[in-house]
Design a protein around this motif. Sequence first.
Motif, PDB file in Angstrom:
ATOM      1  N   HIS A   7      -7.350   1.624  -2.415  1.00  0.00           N
ATOM      2  CA  HIS A   7      -7.450   3.084  -2.500  1.00  0.00           C
ATOM      3  C   HIS A   7      -7.654   3.541  -3.950  1.00  0.00           C
ATOM      4  O   HIS A   7      -8.342   4.532  -4.196  1.00  0.00           O
ATOM      5  CB  HIS A   7      -6.206   3.762  -1.918  1.00  0.00           C
ATOM      6  CG  HIS A   7      -6.051   3.569  -0.434  1.00  0.00           C
ATOM      7  ND1 HIS A   7      -5.822   2.337   0.145  1.00  0.00           N
ATOM      8  CD2 HIS A   7      -6.091   4.445   0.583  1.00  0.00           C
ATOM      9  CE1 HIS A   7      -5.734   2.484   1.455  1.00  0.00           C
ATOM     10  NE2 HIS A   7      -5.892   3.750   1.750  1.00  0.00           N
ATOM     11  N   ASP A   8      -7.060   2.821  -4.892  1.00  0.00           N
ATOM     12  CA  ASP A   8      -7.227   3.152  -6.318  1.00  0.00           C
ATOM     13  C   ASP A   8      -8.659   2.912  -6.771  1.00  0.00           C
ATOM     14  O   ASP A   8      -9.246   3.753  -7.470  1.00  0.00           O
ATOM     15  CB  ASP A   8      -6.300   2.300  -7.198  1.00  0.00           C
ATOM     16  CG  ASP A   8      -4.833   2.695  -7.091  1.00  0.00           C
ATOM     17  OD1 ASP A   8      -4.539   3.776  -6.538  1.00  0.00           O
ATOM     18  OD2 ASP A   8      -3.981   1.911  -7.563  1.00  0.00           O
ATOM     19  N   SER A  10      -5.485  -4.602   1.417  1.00  0.00           N
ATOM     20  CA  SER A  10      -5.919  -3.937   2.647  1.00  0.00           C
ATOM     21  C   SER A  10      -4.681  -3.845   3.513  1.00  0.00           C
ATOM     22  O   SER A  10      -3.779  -4.685   3.399  1.00  0.00           O
ATOM     23  CB  SER A  10      -6.990  -4.735   3.400  1.00  0.00           C
ATOM     24  OG  SER A  10      -8.177  -4.833   2.661  1.00  0.00           O
ATOM     25  N   ASN A  34     -12.556   3.533 -10.926  1.00  0.00           N
ATOM     26  CA  ASN A  34     -13.140   4.060  -9.688  1.00  0.00           C
ATOM     27  C   ASN A  34     -14.554   3.490  -9.532  1.00  0.00           C
ATOM     28  O   ASN A  34     -15.490   3.949 -10.178  1.00  0.00           O
ATOM     29  CB  ASN A  34     -13.158   5.584  -9.743  1.00  0.00           C
ATOM     30  CG  ASN A  34     -13.822   6.200  -8.519  1.00  0.00           C
ATOM     31  OD1 ASN A  34     -14.331   5.492  -7.651  1.00  0.00           O
ATOM     32  ND2 ASN A  34     -13.814   7.517  -8.459  1.00  0.00           N
ATOM     33  N   PHE A  47     -10.546  -1.992   6.813  1.00  0.00           N
ATOM     34  CA  PHE A  47     -10.630  -2.343   5.391  1.00  0.00           C
ATOM     35  C   PHE A  47     -10.684  -3.856   5.218  1.00  0.00           C
ATOM     36  O   PHE A  47     -11.461  -4.370   4.405  1.00  0.00           O
ATOM     37  CB  PHE A  47      -9.470  -1.744   4.590  1.00  0.00           C
ATOM     38  CG  PHE A  47      -9.791  -0.396   3.999  1.00  0.00           C
ATOM     39  CD1 PHE A  47     -10.599  -0.301   2.870  1.00  0.00           C
ATOM     40  CD2 PHE A  47      -9.307   0.769   4.571  1.00  0.00           C
ATOM     41  CE1 PHE A  47     -10.910   0.936   2.313  1.00  0.00           C
ATOM     42  CE2 PHE A  47      -9.617   2.012   4.024  1.00  0.00           C
ATOM     43  CZ  PHE A  47     -10.416   2.098   2.903  1.00  0.00           C
ATOM     44  N   VAL A  94       1.050   4.136  -0.764  1.00  0.00           N
ATOM     45  CA  VAL A  94      -0.321   4.531  -0.400  1.00  0.00           C
ATOM     46  C   VAL A  94      -0.399   5.097   1.023  1.00  0.00           C
ATOM     47  O   VAL A  94      -1.075   6.094   1.258  1.00  0.00           O
ATOM     48  CB  VAL A  94      -1.264   3.309  -0.532  1.00  0.00           C
ATOM     49  CG1 VAL A  94      -2.672   3.661  -0.083  1.00  0.00           C
ATOM     50  CG2 VAL A  94      -1.282   2.794  -1.958  1.00  0.00           C
ATOM     51  N   LEU A 137      -9.520   7.163  -4.337  1.00  0.00           N
ATOM     52  CA  LEU A 137      -8.908   7.997  -3.296  1.00  0.00           C
ATOM     53  C   LEU A 137      -7.495   8.440  -3.650  1.00  0.00           C
ATOM     54  O   LEU A 137      -7.008   9.437  -3.121  1.00  0.00           O
ATOM     55  CB  LEU A 137      -8.830   7.196  -1.972  1.00  0.00           C
ATOM     56  CG  LEU A 137     -10.151   6.766  -1.357  1.00  0.00           C
ATOM     57  CD1 LEU A 137      -9.917   5.848  -0.164  1.00  0.00           C
ATOM     58  CD2 LEU A 137     -10.947   7.993  -0.908  1.00  0.00           C
ATOM     59  N   THR A 138      -6.822   7.700  -4.533  1.00  0.00           N
ATOM     60  CA  THR A 138      -5.420   7.974  -4.822  1.00  0.00           C
ATOM     61  C   THR A 138      -5.283   9.247  -5.645  1.00  0.00           C
ATOM     62  O   THR A 138      -5.874   9.346  -6.729  1.00  0.00           O
ATOM     63  CB  THR A 138      -4.794   6.778  -5.563  1.00  0.00           C
ATOM     64  OG1 THR A 138      -5.140   5.588  -4.841  1.00  0.00           O
ATOM     65  CG2 THR A 138      -3.285   6.889  -5.648  1.00  0.00           C
TER      66      THR A 138
END
Length: 264
Positions: free
Chosen positions: A215-216, A23, A231, A28, A49, A220-221
Amino acid sequence: MAVTINTLREYKQNGEAFSALTSYDATFAQIVSEAGVDVILIGDSLGMVLQGNDSTLPVTMDQMVYHTSCVAKGNRGSLIMADMPFMSYGTVEAALENAAELMRAGAHMVKLEGTDWMKDTISALSERGVPVCAHLGLTPQFVNKFGGYKVQGRDEKAAEMMIEHACELEEAGADIILLECVPAPLAARITQAVKAPVIGIGAGSDTDGQVLVVHDMLGLTPGRKPRFVKNFLAETDSVQEALAAYVQQVRDRTFPSEEHTFKA
Ligand code: KIV
Ligand code: NA
């Protein structure tokens, strides 16, 4: 109850897998923490990121301190680990000064990338009250030495060297070992060889804990995703549910599965 390094040691002793996620901000940090993720990492992956760089090398100490203080405010009882950025621990003196800044910003421990040369640095930090996570395997700050982001420890000589380094760094005072992109059988050997909890990313399901970039794991990445990424948002209806699914699948060792793992 707040998670400490003792909590992680107990998990290892009891054979219970624990989860970690990155985070970089308070929002987050709060939802990750409330989902029951044991360790929050302020990764220097924020250079990629958040900042859009193609490596972690441009990240500065000031930026790591800023994001650590944001995460500390959102945290609800997870253990906060902060990355020491590229060249911020090039000497023992620099490491002490810079680790102190991260601890003052709210980190409970710091993470350093490297091998046996870090022994003096790790004991100096450890003796002065800073718990250390030693990051081995694919250490992204070494991308220019590796000539790319490549799985590490693939031949037996390199594998034995990595086991030796993990043991030496634990001996020097490292409280946690993190393995990135190493074949699963090697990660399993290292997990057995050290008493310290071992956290893996792209290291198979036999490590004591797992970590991903948040994010991965939320899909989102942009661009091609590494083999070890899953995901979790794709199979749930909210970010909170995706985080809960990650915690659960790490706990019951259904993540990572074969498709996320390097076998050799
Ligand atoms: O910077 C980071 O996010 C990390 C993890 C991928 C282990 O170091
Ligand atoms: Na990192």
